[in-house]
Design an enzyme around this catalytic site. Structure first.
Site, mmCIF file in Angstrom:
data_model
loop_
_atom_site.group_PDB
_atom_site.id
_atom_site.type_symbol
_atom_site.label_atom_id
_atom_site.label_comp_id
_atom_site.label_asym_id
_atom_site.label_seq_id
_atom_site.Cartn_x
_atom_site.Cartn_y
_atom_site.Cartn_z
ATOM 1 N N SER A 103 -4.384 13.762 4.785
ATOM 2 C CA SER A 103 -3.563 13.215 3.700
ATOM 3 C C SER A 103 -3.796 11.740 3.418
ATOM 4 O O SER A 103 -3.215 11.208 2.463
ATOM 5 C CB SER A 103 -2.075 13.453 3.991
ATOM 6 O OG SER A 103 -1.730 14.801 3.768
ATOM 7 N N LYS A 106 -4.686 10.962 -0.067
ATOM 8 C CA LYS A 106 -3.679 10.772 -1.110
ATOM 9 C C LYS A 106 -3.661 9.325 -1.607
ATOM 10 O O LYS A 106 -3.140 9.047 -2.699
ATOM 11 C CB LYS A 106 -2.303 11.173 -0.599
ATOM 12 C CG LYS A 106 -2.111 12.687 -0.419
ATOM 13 C CD LYS A 106 -0.699 13.005 0.052
ATOM 14 C CE LYS A 106 -0.412 14.506 0.051
ATOM 15 N NZ LYS A 106 -1.024 15.216 1.175
ATOM 16 N N SER A 161 4.460 13.146 2.146
ATOM 17 C CA SER A 161 3.103 13.694 2.033
ATOM 18 C C SER A 161 3.109 15.076 1.384
ATOM 19 O O SER A 161 2.346 15.966 1.761
ATOM 20 C CB SER A 161 2.452 13.767 3.424
ATOM 21 O OG SER A 161 1.051 13.691 3.327
#
Length: 394
Positions: A103, A106, A161
């Site tokens: 993640s 991101k 997340s």
């Protein structure tokens, strides 16, 4: 102020947006195809011609002055310590090793999509918005049929997340494949050549990789943007629930919050953590002390359990602040074209460097995407003028 539509305005906006998206999806594959037909260049700054950069060598790279503190012994497969202000890389280990980012990707998603979506926009989530979320994904709890502000969705991305929030935001800016292509172009524009985007939320996908170097680039760039910096520094927030209720969410970056027995790091200002079974634990962390900001990236520690990523980042941050003025940089997070050159031609060279050449990697697709995005923005602005509703509670 929040924006609402009458039924007629909604139909107009929806139709015009679909036209813009169709144009975007037409242009992005062509741009990506053109991009794929030529190989990536070598390391930034012409390292291929001048000899390999230390950051492209295996092992730990550091240039200490006599008496400088010793670099800590950490187990991560790859890591970087850099000065966020100057972009100087103070030390690194296998900085360009390509690894799954989880993640932490991101951050690139946010760099790409945040500028296109004002936080006050409201959107009713559809079935299509939530399609394709991978099993086992982290979720913030986005519900089909409910209306959310874009700012709520960004809280879901940065704090929880939430892959569901990523999917909705991606659908608002052209769809999953178009977003991946735009992220790829953004990475190239930033000089992040190790990153290959397959799934914008960071979910494990064949061929999806980044590097400690690239993640440090994304973290540094994000801190330079006020909206990104504000979201990534949040400890907690309220997220809309059903029937007008809300519930609390907390940032999963334990080095920021101090959750689960991890001592919070003094002066920490973000940025993003991640985990998948394939990537292991990954982290971009930034901290400020005495007017100086460091950014550290840690990818997949091999010892110490799930919290090792935070403790190894802590050790690297401590070292970076202690080593201020005691080491020479081993590289830079700043793309070569963005660095002013020395000598009497410095000013013209800097101006020329700031303007990317047409044949540089990522710029053809970036131009195509931004052209369609500009058309979409203009059409949306026209549609929004049809009906503006002031909401004092926003």
């Amino acid at each position: 102020m929040t924006i609402g539509f009458s039924p007629r305005a909604s139909r107009v906006a929806r139709s015009t947006c679909m036209l813009c998206v169709a144009g975007l999806l037409t242009l992005v594959p062509a741009a990506a195809s053109a991009r794929a037909e030529r190989p990536d260049p070598g390391p930034p700054g012409g390292a291929a011609a001048a000899g390999p950069s230390p950051l492209h060598r295996l092992g730990t790279q550091v240039r200490p002055h006599p008496g400088a503190p010793r670099v800590p012994d950490v187990s991560a497969l790859s890591w970087v310590v850099a000065d966020a202000g100057t972009g100087d890389v103070l030390a690194a280990n296998d900085a360009h090793r390509e690894l799954p980012p989880a993640s932490t990707l991101k951050t690139l998603f946010a760099l790409t999509v945040l500028p296109a979506l004002p936080g006050g926009i409201r959107h009713e989530v559809s079935t299509e918005d939530l399609s394709g979320i991978g099993p086992g994904s982290s979720l913030v709890g986005v519900v089909e049929g409910q209306t959310y502000r874009v700012s709520d969705l960004w809280n879901g991305v940065f704090l929880n997340s939430g892959n569901d929030a990523v999917h909705v935001l991606a659908s608002l800016t052209g769809g999953w494949s178009a977003t991946a292509a735009r992220m790829q172009a953004e990475a190239r524009a930033l000089g992040a050549l190790d990153t290959h985007v397959r799934s914008p939320d960071g979910y494990d996908a064949p061929g999806q990789v980044s590097s400690a170097y690239d993640l440090a680039v994304f973290g540094r760039e994000g801190l330079r943007r006020p909206d990104f910096a504000r979201y990534c520094a949040k400890v907690d927030a309220l997220f809309p629930g059903r029937d007008g209720t809300s519930y609390g969410i907390m940032n999963t970056n334990r080095l920021l919050t101090g959750a689960d027995g991890v001592e919070p790091y003094p002066g920490l200002i973000g940025v993003k953590n991640g985990y998948t079974s394939n990537a292991g634990n990954t982290l971009i962390a930034a901290a400020r002390r005495d007017g100086r900001t460091l950014v550290v990236t840690v990818m997949n520690p091999q010892e110490g359990g799930g919290h090792a990523v935070y403790e190894e980042a802590r050790s690297l941050l401590d070292w970076g602040f202690e080593a201020d003025g005691e080491v020479e940089p081993v590289g830079s997070l700043v793309p070569e074209r963005a660095r002013p050159r020395q000598g009497p031609q410095a000013a013209p060279a800097a101006v020329a460097a700031a303007k990317p050449a047409e044949d540089e990697p990522g710029w053809p697709e970036t131009g195509a995407i931004l052209g369609v995005a500009g058309l979409g923005a203009g059409v949306m602005a026209l549609a929004l003028r049809l009906k503006l509703v002031r909401d004092d509670g926003s």
